[in-house]
Design a protein around this motif. Structure first.
Motif, PDB file in Angstrom:
ATOM      1  N   THR A  65       0.855  -1.186   0.000  1.00 61.54           N
ATOM      2  CA  THR A  65       0.000   0.000   0.000  1.00 61.54           C
ATOM      3  C   THR A  65       0.893   1.240   0.000  1.00 61.54           C
ATOM      4  O   THR A  65       1.700   1.420   0.912  1.00 61.54           O
ATOM      5  CB  THR A  65      -0.896   0.040   1.259  1.00 61.54           C
TER       6      THR A  65
ATOM      7  N   ALA B 226      -1.858   5.218   2.409  1.00 58.05           N
ATOM      8  CA  ALA B 226      -2.026   4.793   3.799  1.00 58.05           C
ATOM      9  C   ALA B 226      -2.252   5.999   4.707  1.00 58.05           C
ATOM     10  O   ALA B 226      -3.066   5.954   5.636  1.00 58.05           O
ATOM     11  CB  ALA B 226      -0.794   4.013   4.253  1.00 58.05           C
TER      12      ALA B 226
ATOM     13  N   VAL C 266       1.643   0.572   8.138  1.00 52.17           N
ATOM     14  CA  VAL C 266       2.259   0.532   6.804  1.00 52.17           C
ATOM     15  C   VAL C 266       3.680   1.086   6.844  1.00 52.17           C
ATOM     16  O   VAL C 266       4.584   0.569   6.197  1.00 52.17           O
ATOM     17  CB  VAL C 266       1.393   1.312   5.788  1.00 52.17           C
TER      18      VAL C 266
END
Length: 595
Positions: free
Chosen positions: A400, A405, A413
Protein backbone atom coordinates in the motif's frame (compact mmCIF):
# COMPACT_ATOMS: atom_id res chain seq x y z
CA UNK A 1 19.31 8.16 -39.40
CA UNK A 2 19.78 11.69 -38.14
CA UNK A 3 18.97 13.51 -34.94
CA UNK A 4 18.35 17.19 -35.60
CA UNK A 5 17.13 20.07 -33.45
CA UNK A 6 13.45 19.37 -32.85
CA UNK A 7 10.73 21.13 -34.82
CA UNK A 8 6.98 20.63 -34.97
CA UNK A 9 5.18 20.01 -38.26
CA UNK A 10 2.18 22.20 -39.00
CA UNK A 11 -0.31 19.55 -37.84
CA UNK A 12 1.44 19.23 -34.49
CA UNK A 13 1.40 22.98 -34.07
CA UNK A 14 -2.33 23.00 -34.72
CA UNK A 15 -2.91 20.28 -32.12
CA UNK A 16 -0.74 22.09 -29.59
CA UNK A 17 -2.43 25.43 -30.30
CA UNK A 18 -5.87 23.91 -29.85
CA UNK A 19 -4.84 22.06 -26.71
CA UNK A 20 -3.65 25.27 -25.13
CA UNK A 21 -6.49 27.40 -26.42
CA UNK A 22 -9.11 24.85 -25.36
CA UNK A 23 -8.94 25.94 -21.76
CA UNK A 24 -7.46 29.40 -22.16
CA UNK A 25 -10.37 30.76 -20.17
CA UNK A 26 -8.89 29.11 -17.07
CA UNK A 27 -6.24 30.86 -14.97
CA UNK A 28 -3.40 28.84 -16.55
CA UNK A 29 -3.40 26.90 -19.83
CA UNK A 30 -3.72 23.12 -20.12
CA UNK A 31 -1.79 20.89 -22.51
CA UNK A 32 -2.78 17.29 -23.23
CA UNK A 33 -0.68 14.31 -24.21
CA UNK A 34 -1.76 10.75 -25.01
CA UNK A 35 1.07 8.25 -24.61
CA UNK A 36 1.37 4.55 -25.18
CA UNK A 37 4.34 2.91 -23.46
CA UNK A 38 5.42 -0.29 -25.21
CA UNK A 39 8.37 -2.43 -26.17
CA UNK A 40 10.21 -1.67 -29.39
CA UNK A 41 12.94 -3.58 -31.17
CA UNK A 42 16.11 -1.60 -31.72
CA UNK A 43 19.81 -2.18 -32.32
CA UNK A 44 21.58 0.85 -30.82
CA UNK A 45 24.84 -1.08 -30.41
CA UNK A 46 24.38 -3.43 -33.35
CA UNK A 47 22.61 -6.16 -31.37
CA UNK A 48 18.84 -6.49 -31.68
CA UNK A 49 17.20 -5.98 -28.31
CA UNK A 50 14.01 -4.88 -26.65
CA UNK A 51 13.78 -1.25 -25.56
CA UNK A 52 10.95 0.76 -24.00
CA UNK A 53 9.51 3.48 -26.19
CA UNK A 54 6.63 5.94 -26.00
CA UNK A 55 4.37 6.37 -29.01
CA UNK A 56 6.93 4.39 -31.00
CA UNK A 57 9.78 6.76 -30.08
CA UNK A 58 13.02 5.98 -28.24
CA UNK A 59 13.80 8.25 -26.43
CA UNK A 60 10.24 9.36 -25.79
CA UNK A 61 8.55 12.65 -26.79
CA UNK A 62 9.57 15.97 -25.26
CA UNK A 63 7.17 17.78 -22.95
CA UNK A 64 7.66 21.40 -24.03
CA UNK A 65 5.62 23.65 -21.74
CA UNK A 66 5.74 27.02 -19.96
CA UNK A 67 5.81 27.99 -16.29
CA UNK A 68 2.48 27.40 -14.52
CA UNK A 69 0.92 25.40 -17.34
CA UNK A 70 -1.19 22.41 -16.38
CA UNK A 71 0.07 19.17 -17.93
CA UNK A 72 -2.27 16.23 -18.55
CA UNK A 73 -0.58 13.01 -19.69
CA UNK A 74 -2.69 9.93 -20.33
CA UNK A 75 -0.37 6.90 -20.11
CA UNK A 76 -1.37 3.52 -21.58
CA UNK A 77 0.79 0.70 -20.28
CA UNK A 78 1.42 -1.82 -23.07
CA UNK A 79 4.32 -3.45 -21.25
CA UNK A 80 4.03 -6.91 -19.70
CA UNK A 81 4.58 -5.59 -16.15
CA UNK A 82 3.36 -2.68 -14.01
CA UNK A 83 4.61 0.82 -14.82
CA UNK A 84 5.03 4.24 -13.21
CA UNK A 85 6.54 7.35 -14.79
CA UNK A 86 8.27 9.87 -12.55
CA UNK A 87 9.12 13.44 -13.51
CA UNK A 88 12.70 14.07 -12.42
CA UNK A 89 12.98 17.56 -10.92
CA UNK A 90 9.31 18.53 -11.29
CA UNK A 91 8.24 19.71 -7.84
CA UNK A 92 4.49 18.94 -8.02
CA UNK A 93 3.72 21.73 -5.59
CA UNK A 94 1.44 20.31 -2.86
CA UNK A 95 0.59 17.43 -5.15
CA UNK A 96 2.80 14.40 -4.46
CA UNK A 97 -0.08 12.27 -5.80
CA UNK A 98 1.42 12.81 -9.27
CA UNK A 99 5.03 11.97 -8.41
CA UNK A 100 4.99 8.53 -10.00
CA UNK A 101 6.91 6.51 -7.40
CA UNK A 102 5.80 3.54 -5.29
CA UNK A 103 5.46 5.59 -2.12
CA UNK A 104 2.77 7.78 -3.67
CA UNK A 105 1.15 5.75 -6.45
CA UNK A 106 0.00 2.22 -7.15
CA UNK A 107 1.68 1.15 -10.39
CA UNK A 108 -0.33 1.11 -13.60
CA UNK A 109 -1.08 -2.57 -14.35
CA UNK A 110 -0.26 -4.03 -17.74
CA UNK A 111 -3.00 -3.15 -20.22
CA UNK A 112 -4.34 -0.27 -18.11
CA UNK A 113 -4.02 3.47 -18.52
CA UNK A 114 -3.73 6.24 -15.98
CA UNK A 115 -3.83 10.00 -16.41
CA UNK A 116 -1.27 12.21 -14.70
CA UNK A 117 -2.34 15.81 -14.15
CA UNK A 118 0.05 18.32 -12.62
CA UNK A 119 1.03 21.97 -12.80
CA UNK A 120 4.63 23.05 -13.46
CA UNK A 121 4.18 25.72 -10.82
CA UNK A 122 6.93 28.34 -10.44
CA UNK A 123 9.53 26.33 -12.34
CA UNK A 124 11.70 26.82 -15.41
CA UNK A 125 14.49 24.77 -16.92
CA UNK A 126 15.57 21.35 -18.14
CA UNK A 127 14.33 18.06 -16.71
CA UNK A 128 13.37 14.55 -17.84
CA UNK A 129 10.96 11.74 -17.05
CA UNK A 130 11.56 7.99 -16.83
CA UNK A 131 9.97 4.74 -15.56
CA UNK A 132 10.57 4.39 -11.83
CA UNK A 133 9.85 0.70 -11.17
CA UNK A 134 11.09 -2.78 -12.03
CA UNK A 135 14.49 -1.62 -13.35
CA UNK A 136 12.72 -0.40 -16.50
CA UNK A 137 14.89 2.70 -16.91
CA UNK A 138 17.65 0.34 -18.06
CA UNK A 139 15.53 -0.28 -21.17
CA UNK A 140 14.68 3.37 -21.90
CA UNK A 141 11.25 4.90 -21.46
CA UNK A 142 12.77 8.32 -20.79
CA UNK A 143 12.20 11.68 -22.47
CA UNK A 144 12.82 15.40 -22.02
CA UNK A 145 10.92 18.09 -20.18
CA UNK A 146 11.42 21.74 -21.13
CA UNK A 147 9.79 24.44 -19.00
CA UNK A 148 10.06 27.82 -20.69
CA UNK A 149 9.93 31.21 -18.97
CA UNK A 150 6.79 33.27 -19.13
CA UNK A 151 7.21 36.25 -21.47
CA UNK A 152 7.17 38.71 -18.56
CA UNK A 153 10.26 37.11 -16.96
CA UNK A 154 13.55 38.01 -18.70
CA UNK A 155 16.02 35.24 -19.46
CA UNK A 156 19.63 36.06 -18.43
CA UNK A 157 21.00 35.43 -21.93
CA UNK A 158 20.04 36.16 -25.52
CA UNK A 159 17.44 33.87 -27.02
CA UNK A 160 19.38 31.05 -28.71
CA UNK A 161 18.86 30.21 -32.38
CA UNK A 162 17.91 26.61 -31.61
CA UNK A 163 17.19 24.20 -28.78
CA UNK A 164 18.64 20.69 -28.65
CA UNK A 165 17.73 18.01 -26.11
CA UNK A 166 20.45 15.39 -25.79
CA UNK A 167 20.30 12.21 -23.72
CA UNK A 168 23.59 10.57 -22.83
CA UNK A 169 23.37 7.19 -21.13
CA UNK A 170 25.30 4.08 -20.33
CA UNK A 171 23.74 1.09 -22.07
CA UNK A 172 23.69 -2.67 -21.66
CA UNK A 173 22.65 -5.25 -24.24
CA UNK A 174 21.11 -7.41 -21.51
CA UNK A 175 17.40 -6.85 -20.96
CA UNK A 176 16.28 -4.87 -17.94
CA UNK A 177 14.78 -8.06 -16.52
CA UNK A 178 18.13 -9.89 -16.78
CA UNK A 179 19.96 -6.93 -15.24
CA UNK A 180 17.41 -6.94 -12.43
CA UNK A 181 18.12 -10.60 -11.70
CA UNK A 182 21.87 -9.98 -11.86
CA UNK A 183 21.58 -7.26 -9.23
CA UNK A 184 19.54 -9.54 -6.97
CA UNK A 185 22.20 -12.24 -7.38
CA UNK A 186 25.11 -9.88 -6.68
CA UNK A 187 26.37 -10.19 -10.23
CA UNK A 188 28.23 -6.99 -11.06
CA UNK A 189 27.13 -5.82 -14.49
CA UNK A 190 30.50 -4.07 -14.82
CA UNK A 191 31.34 -1.53 -17.48
CA UNK A 192 28.51 -0.65 -19.87
CA UNK A 193 28.42 -2.26 -23.31
CA UNK A 194 28.26 1.20 -24.82
CA UNK A 195 27.21 4.83 -24.47
CA UNK A 196 24.14 6.07 -26.32
CA UNK A 197 23.28 9.58 -27.45
CA UNK A 198 19.56 10.08 -28.02
CA UNK A 199 19.22 6.33 -28.39
CA UNK A 200 21.96 6.01 -31.03
CA UNK A 201 25.25 4.17 -30.82
CA UNK A 202 28.59 5.82 -31.60
CA UNK A 203 29.68 7.35 -34.87
CA UNK A 204 32.37 5.06 -36.40
CA UNK A 205 35.30 7.19 -35.30
CA UNK A 206 37.65 4.18 -35.34
CA UNK A 207 38.32 1.33 -37.74
CA UNK A 208 36.85 -1.13 -35.22
CA UNK A 209 33.46 0.58 -35.54
CA UNK A 210 33.56 1.13 -39.29
CA UNK A 211 31.99 -2.24 -40.09
CA UNK A 212 29.22 -1.91 -37.47
CA UNK A 213 26.75 -0.24 -39.77
CA UNK A 214 24.47 0.91 -36.96
CA UNK A 215 22.98 4.43 -36.99
CA UNK A 216 24.48 7.34 -35.12
CA UNK A 217 23.20 10.76 -34.11
CA UNK A 218 23.76 13.99 -36.00
CA UNK A 219 22.97 17.52 -34.79
CA UNK A 220 22.52 19.93 -37.71
CA UNK A 221 23.60 23.53 -37.10
CA UNK A 222 24.23 26.81 -38.93
CA UNK A 223 27.58 28.66 -38.75
CA UNK A 224 27.69 31.63 -36.41
CA UNK A 225 24.55 30.72 -34.54
CA UNK A 226 24.14 29.78 -30.88
CA UNK A 227 22.22 26.73 -29.67
CA UNK A 228 21.02 25.69 -26.26
CA UNK A 229 22.05 22.10 -25.52
CA UNK A 230 20.00 20.50 -22.74
CA UNK A 231 22.07 17.47 -21.74
CA UNK A 232 20.68 14.76 -19.46
CA UNK A 233 22.45 11.72 -18.03
CA UNK A 234 19.56 9.26 -18.24
CA UNK A 235 21.76 6.23 -17.58
CA UNK A 236 21.62 3.83 -14.68
CA UNK A 237 25.11 3.71 -13.17
CA UNK A 238 27.81 5.76 -14.84
CA UNK A 239 29.12 9.31 -14.62
CA UNK A 240 29.71 10.60 -18.14
CA UNK A 241 32.01 13.37 -19.33
CA UNK A 242 30.42 15.51 -22.04
CA UNK A 243 32.35 17.62 -24.56
CA UNK A 244 32.21 18.95 -28.13
CA UNK A 245 35.32 19.06 -30.27
CA UNK A 246 36.74 22.62 -30.58
CA UNK A 247 33.66 24.21 -28.95
CA UNK A 248 33.18 25.74 -25.50
CA UNK A 249 30.23 24.89 -23.30
CA UNK A 250 28.79 28.01 -21.66
CA UNK A 251 26.86 26.71 -18.64
CA UNK A 252 23.66 28.72 -18.07
CA UNK A 253 21.21 26.47 -16.20
CA UNK A 254 20.97 23.22 -14.29
CA UNK A 255 17.75 21.54 -13.16
CA UNK A 256 15.73 24.74 -12.98
CA UNK A 257 18.35 27.18 -11.67
CA UNK A 258 20.18 29.77 -13.73
CA UNK A 259 23.89 29.54 -13.00
CA UNK A 260 26.77 31.97 -13.09
CA UNK A 261 27.75 31.79 -16.74
CA UNK A 262 31.10 30.08 -17.16
CA UNK A 263 32.81 28.37 -20.08
CA UNK A 264 33.86 24.74 -19.76
CA UNK A 265 35.68 22.52 -22.24
CA UNK A 266 33.98 19.47 -20.74
CA UNK A 267 31.51 18.64 -17.96
CA UNK A 268 31.12 15.60 -15.73
CA UNK A 269 27.40 14.80 -15.68
CA UNK A 270 26.37 12.30 -13.03
CA UNK A 271 23.47 9.86 -13.14
CA UNK A 272 20.15 11.74 -13.15
CA UNK A 273 21.64 15.21 -13.64
CA UNK A 274 20.64 17.78 -16.27
CA UNK A 275 22.59 20.77 -17.61
CA UNK A 276 21.97 23.54 -20.17
CA UNK A 277 24.86 24.91 -22.22
CA UNK A 278 24.96 27.62 -24.84
CA UNK A 279 27.20 26.49 -27.69
CA UNK A 280 28.17 28.98 -30.39
CA UNK A 281 29.06 27.64 -33.83
CA UNK A 282 32.21 29.73 -34.06
CA UNK A 283 34.42 27.38 -36.09
CA UNK A 284 35.10 27.67 -39.80
CA UNK A 285 32.39 25.13 -40.52
CA UNK A 286 34.41 23.47 -43.27
CA UNK A 287 33.98 20.07 -41.63
CA UNK A 288 31.98 18.26 -38.94
CA UNK A 289 32.91 17.94 -35.26
CA UNK A 290 32.66 15.19 -32.66
CA UNK A 291 30.18 15.31 -29.79
CA UNK A 292 31.51 12.97 -27.10
CA UNK A 293 30.31 11.34 -23.89
CA UNK A 294 32.75 8.98 -22.18
CA UNK A 295 32.66 7.02 -18.94
CA UNK A 296 34.22 8.23 -15.71
CA UNK A 297 35.38 6.33 -12.61
CA UNK A 298 34.44 2.90 -14.00
CA UNK A 299 36.15 -0.35 -14.77
CA UNK A 300 37.87 0.14 -18.09
CA UNK A 301 36.38 -1.28 -21.25
CA UNK A 302 38.40 -1.98 -24.36
CA UNK A 303 35.33 -1.67 -26.58
CA UNK A 304 35.22 1.49 -28.72
CA UNK A 305 31.45 1.47 -28.13
CA UNK A 306 32.18 2.49 -24.52
CA UNK A 307 32.57 6.06 -25.78
CA UNK A 308 29.47 7.74 -27.15
CA UNK A 309 30.08 9.83 -30.27
CA UNK A 310 27.62 11.89 -32.30
CA UNK A 311 28.28 14.41 -35.05
CA UNK A 312 27.90 18.20 -34.99
CA UNK A 313 27.20 18.96 -38.65
CA UNK A 314 27.62 22.52 -39.94
CA UNK A 315 25.45 23.28 -42.98
CA UNK A 316 28.63 24.55 -44.68
CA UNK A 317 30.59 21.40 -43.92
CA UNK A 318 32.64 19.93 -46.75
CA UNK A 319 34.01 16.93 -44.91
CA UNK A 320 33.65 14.55 -41.98
CA UNK A 321 34.90 15.07 -38.45
CA UNK A 322 38.57 14.22 -38.18
CA UNK A 323 41.44 13.94 -35.75
CA UNK A 324 41.39 12.33 -32.33
CA UNK A 325 38.41 12.68 -30.02
CA UNK A 326 38.75 15.62 -27.61
CA UNK A 327 40.62 14.58 -24.50
CA UNK A 328 38.69 13.65 -21.34
CA UNK A 329 39.92 14.47 -17.83
CA UNK A 330 42.23 11.95 -16.16
CA UNK A 331 40.05 8.89 -15.56
CA UNK A 332 40.61 8.45 -11.84
CA UNK A 333 40.84 12.15 -10.93
CA UNK A 334 37.87 12.66 -8.63
CA UNK A 335 39.46 15.89 -7.35
CA UNK A 336 39.06 17.46 -10.79
CA UNK A 337 35.40 16.47 -10.84
CA UNK A 338 34.76 17.77 -7.33
CA UNK A 339 36.43 21.11 -8.05
CA UNK A 340 34.38 21.42 -11.21
CA UNK A 341 31.19 20.78 -9.23
CA UNK A 342 32.18 23.40 -6.65
CA UNK A 343 32.64 25.95 -9.44
CA UNK A 344 28.96 25.75 -10.42
CA UNK A 345 27.22 28.61 -8.64
CA UNK A 346 23.79 30.20 -8.57
CA UNK A 347 23.18 33.35 -10.60
CA UNK A 348 21.78 35.37 -7.69
CA UNK A 349 20.81 38.40 -9.80
CA UNK A 350 18.71 36.54 -12.37
CA UNK A 351 15.02 35.84 -12.02
CA UNK A 352 13.81 32.35 -12.79
CA UNK A 353 10.10 31.48 -12.74
CA UNK A 354 9.29 34.61 -10.72
CA UNK A 355 10.34 38.25 -11.18
CA UNK A 356 12.37 38.35 -7.95
CA UNK A 357 16.04 37.36 -8.28
CA UNK A 358 17.07 33.83 -7.39
CA UNK A 359 19.39 35.24 -4.73
CA UNK A 360 16.56 36.99 -2.85
CA UNK A 361 16.12 33.80 -0.79
CA UNK A 362 18.99 34.22 1.68
CA UNK A 363 19.38 30.56 2.57
CA UNK A 364 22.65 31.13 4.40
CA UNK A 365 20.90 33.33 6.97
CA UNK A 366 18.11 30.88 7.91
CA UNK A 367 18.31 28.87 11.12
CA UNK A 368 18.48 25.13 10.54
CA UNK A 369 15.73 23.22 12.36
CA UNK A 370 16.68 19.60 11.55
CA UNK A 371 19.96 17.88 10.69
CA UNK A 372 20.30 14.44 9.09
CA UNK A 373 23.57 12.66 8.38
CA UNK A 374 22.74 9.93 5.87
CA UNK A 375 25.38 7.26 5.23
CA UNK A 376 25.09 4.85 2.32
CA UNK A 377 26.85 1.50 2.69
CA UNK A 378 27.88 -1.15 0.13
CA UNK A 379 25.37 -3.97 -0.53
CA UNK A 380 25.31 -6.84 1.94
CA UNK A 381 23.15 -9.85 2.80
CA UNK A 382 20.26 -9.08 5.16
CA UNK A 383 17.98 -11.97 6.08
CA UNK A 384 19.50 -13.99 3.25
CA UNK A 385 18.91 -11.42 0.48
CA UNK A 386 21.20 -8.83 -1.03
CA UNK A 387 20.22 -5.35 0.17
CA UNK A 388 21.73 -1.85 0.41
CA UNK A 389 21.12 0.56 3.28
CA UNK A 390 20.90 4.20 4.29
CA UNK A 391 21.75 4.65 7.98
CA UNK A 392 21.51 0.88 8.35
CA UNK A 393 17.98 0.61 6.92
CA UNK A 394 17.11 -0.92 3.56
CA UNK A 395 13.78 0.47 2.43
CA UNK A 396 11.03 -2.06 1.74
CA UNK A 397 8.19 -0.70 -0.43
CA UNK A 398 4.87 -1.75 1.16
CA UNK A 399 2.02 -3.08 -0.98
CA UNK A 400 0.00 0.00 0.00
CA UNK A 401 1.67 3.29 -1.03
CA UNK A 402 2.59 5.51 1.91
CA UNK A 403 0.54 8.44 0.66
CA UNK A 404 -2.59 6.30 0.36
CA UNK A 405 -2.03 4.79 3.80
CA UNK A 406 -1.72 8.31 5.19
CA UNK A 407 -4.88 9.44 3.38
CA UNK A 408 -6.95 6.55 4.77
CA UNK A 409 -5.31 6.44 8.22
CA UNK A 410 -4.10 2.86 7.79
CA UNK A 411 -1.75 1.97 10.59
CA UNK A 412 1.25 -0.32 10.38
CA UNK A 413 2.26 0.53 6.80
CA UNK A 414 5.22 2.72 7.74
CA UNK A 415 6.98 4.24 10.75
CA UNK A 416 8.16 7.83 11.20
CA UNK A 417 11.42 6.69 12.76
CA UNK A 418 14.19 7.07 10.18
CA UNK A 419 17.30 7.82 12.27
CA UNK A 420 19.00 11.20 11.97
CA UNK A 421 22.39 9.50 12.14
CA UNK A 422 23.62 5.93 11.66
CA UNK A 423 22.83 3.78 14.68
CA UNK A 424 25.06 1.15 16.25
CA UNK A 425 22.93 -1.85 15.34
CA UNK A 426 22.62 -4.57 12.74
CA UNK A 427 21.27 -3.46 9.36
CA UNK A 428 17.63 -4.25 8.72
CA UNK A 429 14.92 -4.12 6.07
CA UNK A 430 12.09 -1.78 7.06
CA UNK A 431 9.64 0.88 5.89
CA UNK A 432 11.04 3.79 7.82
CA UNK A 433 10.16 7.39 6.92
CA UNK A 434 11.82 10.75 7.66
CA UNK A 435 9.64 13.19 9.59
CA UNK A 436 10.00 16.71 8.17
CA UNK A 437 8.69 19.87 9.81
CA UNK A 438 6.51 21.92 7.48
CA UNK A 439 8.36 25.17 6.64
CA UNK A 440 11.33 23.91 8.58
CA UNK A 441 14.86 24.30 7.21
CA UNK A 442 16.65 20.96 6.94
CA UNK A 443 20.34 20.25 6.57
CA UNK A 444 21.20 16.86 5.08
CA UNK A 445 24.72 15.52 4.85
CA UNK A 446 25.23 12.58 2.49
CA UNK A 447 28.24 10.45 3.41
CA UNK A 448 29.33 7.94 0.77
CA UNK A 449 31.09 4.92 2.28
CA UNK A 450 30.88 2.95 -0.98
CA UNK A 451 33.50 2.79 -3.74
CA UNK A 452 31.54 4.46 -6.56
CA UNK A 453 30.02 7.91 -7.15
CA UNK A 454 26.42 8.11 -5.97
CA UNK A 455 23.73 10.54 -7.15
CA UNK A 456 21.18 11.55 -4.52
CA UNK A 457 17.84 12.89 -5.74
CA UNK A 458 15.00 14.48 -3.76
CA UNK A 459 11.52 14.73 -5.28
CA UNK A 460 9.34 17.76 -4.57
CA UNK A 461 12.15 20.24 -3.98
CA UNK A 462 15.20 22.06 -5.26
CA UNK A 463 17.86 22.05 -2.54
CA UNK A 464 20.98 24.20 -2.16
CA UNK A 465 24.25 22.33 -2.58
CA UNK A 466 26.40 24.09 0.00
CA UNK A 467 29.47 21.90 0.37
CA UNK A 468 31.36 18.76 -0.56
CA UNK A 469 34.73 17.36 0.40
CA UNK A 470 36.66 14.14 0.85
CA UNK A 471 36.80 12.35 4.20
CA UNK A 472 34.25 12.19 7.00
CA UNK A 473 31.91 15.10 7.63
CA UNK A 474 32.20 16.73 11.06
CA UNK A 475 30.59 19.72 12.72
CA UNK A 476 33.66 21.72 11.69
CA UNK A 477 32.95 20.95 8.03
CA UNK A 478 30.31 23.68 8.07
CA UNK A 479 33.14 26.22 7.84
CA UNK A 480 33.53 25.08 4.21
CA UNK A 481 29.90 25.74 3.29
CA UNK A 482 28.94 28.17 0.53
CA UNK A 483 26.27 30.27 2.22
CA UNK A 484 25.70 32.75 -0.59
CA UNK A 485 25.40 31.27 -4.08
CA UNK A 486 25.28 27.49 -3.81
CA UNK A 487 23.39 26.13 -6.80
CA UNK A 488 19.81 24.94 -6.25
CA UNK A 489 19.03 21.61 -7.91
CA UNK A 490 17.35 18.26 -7.26
CA UNK A 491 20.21 15.80 -7.93
CA UNK A 492 23.71 15.98 -6.46
CA UNK A 493 26.74 13.74 -6.62
CA UNK A 494 28.57 12.28 -3.64
CA UNK A 495 32.04 10.99 -4.39
CA UNK A 496 33.34 7.76 -2.82
CA UNK A 497 34.87 8.38 0.57
CA UNK A 498 33.42 11.89 0.56
CA UNK A 499 30.41 13.93 1.70
CA UNK A 500 28.00 16.43 0.19
CA UNK A 501 25.83 18.82 2.25
CA UNK A 502 22.52 20.32 1.17
CA UNK A 503 20.01 22.75 2.68
CA UNK A 504 16.30 22.51 1.85
CA UNK A 505 13.30 24.62 2.87
CA UNK A 506 10.38 22.27 3.51
CA UNK A 507 7.53 24.40 2.15
CA UNK A 508 6.02 21.72 -0.09
CA UNK A 509 3.63 19.46 1.83
CA UNK A 510 3.56 15.85 0.70
CA UNK A 511 5.29 12.47 0.80
CA UNK A 512 8.56 12.87 -1.12
CA UNK A 513 11.07 10.29 -2.31
CA UNK A 514 14.75 10.69 -1.41
CA UNK A 515 16.85 8.13 -3.26
CA UNK A 516 20.16 7.20 -4.75
CA UNK A 517 19.52 7.49 -8.48
CA UNK A 518 22.09 4.83 -9.42
CA UNK A 519 19.60 2.16 -10.34
CA UNK A 520 21.12 -0.88 -8.60
CA UNK A 521 21.43 1.07 -5.34
CA UNK A 522 17.83 2.28 -5.58
CA UNK A 523 16.54 -1.19 -6.42
CA UNK A 524 18.36 -2.75 -3.45
CA UNK A 525 16.79 -0.35 -0.96
CA UNK A 526 18.79 2.89 -0.85
CA UNK A 527 15.82 5.21 -0.65
CA UNK A 528 13.62 6.78 2.01
CA UNK A 529 10.55 9.03 2.04
CA UNK A 530 10.36 12.48 3.58
CA UNK A 531 6.95 13.17 5.10
CA UNK A 532 6.07 16.88 5.23
CA UNK A 533 2.63 17.67 6.68
CA UNK A 534 1.10 21.10 7.12
CA UNK A 535 -0.38 20.97 10.65
CA UNK A 536 -3.02 23.52 9.66
CA UNK A 537 -5.85 22.84 7.23
CA UNK A 538 -4.34 23.53 3.81
CA UNK A 539 -7.05 24.03 1.21
CA UNK A 540 -4.42 24.56 -1.49
CA UNK A 541 -2.97 21.05 -1.16
CA UNK A 542 -4.35 18.79 -3.83
CA UNK A 543 -6.84 16.17 -2.73
CA UNK A 544 -6.65 12.53 -3.75
CA UNK A 545 -7.26 12.21 -7.53
CA UNK A 546 -10.59 10.83 -8.68
CA UNK A 547 -8.82 8.33 -10.93
CA UNK A 548 -6.58 6.92 -8.18
CA UNK A 549 -5.55 3.30 -8.62
CA UNK A 550 -5.88 1.34 -5.38
CA UNK A 551 -3.69 -1.59 -4.36
CA UNK A 552 -2.45 -3.44 -1.31
CA UNK A 553 -4.78 -3.11 1.67
CA UNK A 554 -6.96 -0.70 -0.32
CA UNK A 555 -7.51 -3.04 -3.29
CA UNK A 556 -11.26 -3.41 -2.52
CA UNK A 557 -11.70 0.29 -3.40
CA UNK A 558 -10.43 -0.16 -6.93
CA UNK A 559 -13.08 0.67 -9.51
CA UNK A 560 -13.17 -1.14 -12.80
CA UNK A 561 -11.89 1.19 -15.51
CA UNK A 562 -14.08 0.78 -18.56
CA UNK A 563 -12.24 3.17 -20.85
CA UNK A 564 -8.55 2.63 -20.37
CA UNK A 565 -7.14 4.51 -23.32
CA UNK A 566 -9.06 7.80 -23.24
CA UNK A 567 -8.42 10.64 -20.85
CA UNK A 568 -10.15 10.09 -17.54
CA UNK A 569 -11.29 12.01 -14.48
CA UNK A 570 -10.82 15.77 -14.58
CA UNK A 571 -9.08 15.59 -17.94
CA UNK A 572 -12.19 14.13 -19.55
CA UNK A 573 -14.43 16.79 -18.05
CA UNK A 574 -12.15 19.55 -19.29
CA UNK A 575 -12.26 18.13 -22.80
CA UNK A 576 -16.02 17.69 -22.71
CA UNK A 577 -16.82 21.21 -21.52
CA UNK A 578 -14.45 22.81 -24.01
CA UNK A 579 -15.42 20.88 -27.16
CA UNK A 580 -17.38 23.78 -28.57
CA UNK A 581 -14.54 26.23 -28.02
CA UNK A 582 -12.11 23.79 -29.65
CA UNK A 583 -14.26 23.44 -32.79
CA UNK A 584 -14.68 27.19 -33.07
CA UNK A 585 -10.95 27.81 -32.71
CA UNK A 586 -10.24 25.09 -35.24
CA UNK A 587 -12.51 26.77 -37.78
CA UNK A 588 -10.82 30.13 -37.18
CA UNK A 589 -7.35 28.61 -37.53
CA UNK A 590 -8.17 26.73 -40.72
CA UNK A 591 -9.68 29.88 -42.17
CA UNK A 592 -6.52 31.88 -41.39
CA UNK A 593 -4.28 29.20 -42.89
CA UNK A 594 -6.31 29.22 -46.08
CA UNK A 595 -5.71 32.93 -46.71
Amino acid sequence: MRCSPPHLPCTSLVVLFLSVATVCLAADPYVFFDWTVSYLTASPLGTRQQVIGINGQFPGPILNVTTNWNVVVNVKNNLDEPLLLTWNGIQHRKNSWQDGVLGTNCPIPSGWNWTYEFQVKDQIGSFFYFPSTNFQRAAGGYGGIIINNRDIIPVPFLLPDGDVTLFISDWFTKSHKKLRKDVESKIDFGAPDGILMNGFGPFPYSSELASGGFPYGTINVEPGRTYRFRVHNSGIATTLNFRIQNHNLLLVETEGSYTVQQNYTNMDIHVGQSFSFLVTMDQSGSNDYYIVASTRFTKSSSSPKATGVAILHYSSSQGPASGPLPDPPIESDTSFSMNQARSIRLNVSAGAARPNPQGSFKYGQITVTDVYVIVNSPPEKIDGRLRATLNGISYLPPSTPLKLAQQYNISGVYKLDFPKRPMNRHPKVDTSVMNGTYKGFMEIIFQNSDTTVKSYHLDGYAFFVVGMDFGLWTENSRSLYNKGDGVARSTTQVFPGAWTAILVYLDNAGMWNLRIDNLASWYLGQEVYLNVVNPEIDTSENSIPENTIYCGRLSPLQRDQSQRVNFSGSARSILATSRGILLALFAILISSLAR
